[in-house]
Enzyme design. Structure first.
Site, mmCIF file in Angstrom:
data_model
loop_
_atom_site.group_PDB
_atom_site.id
_atom_site.type_symbol
_atom_site.label_atom_id
_atom_site.label_comp_id
_atom_site.label_asym_id
_atom_site.label_seq_id
_atom_site.Cartn_x
_atom_site.Cartn_y
_atom_site.Cartn_z
ATOM 1 N N TYR A 58 0.987 -1.507 -0.148
ATOM 2 C CA TYR A 58 0.140 0.154 -0.137
ATOM 3 C C TYR A 58 1.031 1.263 0.082
ATOM 4 C CZ TYR A 58 -2.969 3.541 2.373
ATOM 5 O OH TYR A 58 -3.028 5.321 1.701
ATOM 6 N N ALA A 59 1.644 0.978 1.016
ATOM 7 C CA ALA A 59 3.093 2.393 0.679
ATOM 8 C C ALA A 59 3.552 2.684 -0.377
ATOM 9 C CB ALA A 59 3.587 2.343 2.185
#
Length: 335
Positions: A152-153
């Site tokens: 996600y990051a």
């Protein structure tokens, strides 16, 4: 103005759209209403927005290139606030492909729409997770974001790089906002503040990772919305004084900025749970557990850059925000 707000049936998206509508803007809302969490909550948010005569809603997916192109062609938004994404730090371990579809392909479609339709300014959601395992507190925009700990990051870091490319090549003003932990009324059920409240009210135990020693920059949603709109109202401009050798992602010779957006304070998770207990009137049964892989022990935003650029001044301490959330939860769920 005509403003496209993606993720308009989401937590931050609904609050942002309502604030824009209240000041007289026309909002084109875009949301796929997916079932990542309770769809009925998304529909309830959407019902609030659809009560406004200047709200236009499109139900479609960011990964659908034709659908995104059609929105830009039909509604010609002057500015875009891009909040839609596949959310959830931990969920990205289970379903990475949906993050690529929404957060990478979908973001490309937004950038292309802005590029080809003369959008004045794109404001988009990045994340504090971009800082990875950095331990220097508070986080400032000049800290390294080269080592994300979750997919996600990584997708959000990629968004920042994609935006800079479009700002540089096409002169598209782009502002990225690194969101910290947002909470408040109409929040997301997958987030701890929401699931903890539900469990405490139902008399169930709550899992508390890192034995509750986490600290987080908990930011009330109204403060976040204020910062988002302040940023939207001030299109990014080139910085003629920028030194290309300086490790500063917040500006360049392109019309491009990145800002932290948080409360500027950090609160230990155990303190946050204590405030929930006080507001609910019931003690929590805690299952203390070790830290999860990919999680970080602390987050804390320096918001000096956003304050200097826009006047952003978060004003809601957790002692006020937590009871406000619990009041909404009791009212909405009738408990």
């Amino acid at each position: 103005m005509n403003i496209l707000v993606t993720g308009s049936a989401g937590f931050i998206g609904m609050h942002t759209a309502e604030t824009l509508l209240a000041r007289g803007d026309t909002v084109i809302g875009f949301d796929n209403l997916n079932d990542y969490y309770d769809v009925s909550l998304k529909h309830a948010r959407l019902t609030r927005l659809q009560a406004h005569p200047n709200y236009i809603h499109i139900t479609a997916d960011l990964a659908d290139r034709a659908a995104v192109e059609a929105v830009f062609a039909a509604h010609t938004p002057q500015r875009v606030i891009h909040l839609a994404a596949q959310a959830g730090v931990r969920y990205s371990k289970e379903n990475p492909h949906v993050y690529a579809d929404s957060n990478l392909t979908g973001f490309l479609h937004i950038l292309e729409g802005c590029r080809h339709h003369g959008v004045e300014h794109l404001v988009y959601a990045s994340t504090s997770s971009a800082y990875g395992g950095n331990t220097k507190m508070p986080y400032t925009e000049t800290e390294s974001t080269e080592h994300p700990l979750t997919f996600y990051a990584a997708t959000k870091k990629a968004n920042e790089m994609m935006a800079h490319c479009y700002a540089h090549q096409y002169g598209l003003p782009c502002t990225g906002l690194r969101f910290f932990t947002v909470y408040g009324p109409w929040g997301r059920p997958d987030m701890a503040f929401f699931s903890f409240t539900k469990a405490i009210l139902e008399g169930r135990p709550i899992p508390v990772f890192n034995y509750g020693k986490h600290t987080r920059d908990f930011t009330f949603v109204s403060d976040i919305v204020d910062g988002v709109i302040r940023a939207c109202d001030r299109p990014a401009t080139p910085n003629a004084d920028w030194n290309g050798d300086a490790p500063d992602p917040a500006s360049s010779t392109a019309p491009y900025r990145i800002y932290n957006i948080g409360s500027g304070r950090n609160t230990q998770l155990l303190r946050y749970i204590e405030l929930l207990e006080q507001a609910i009137g019931r003690k929590a049964e805690m299952e203390l557990m070790p830290m999860m892989v990919g999680d970080v022990p602390d987050t804390w935003a320096s918001v000096d850059a956003l304050h200097e650029a826009t006047g952003y001044t978060p004003a809601t301490p957790v002692e006020v925000g937590v009871p406000a959330f619990v009041d909404w939860y009791r009212s909405f769920y009738k408990v």
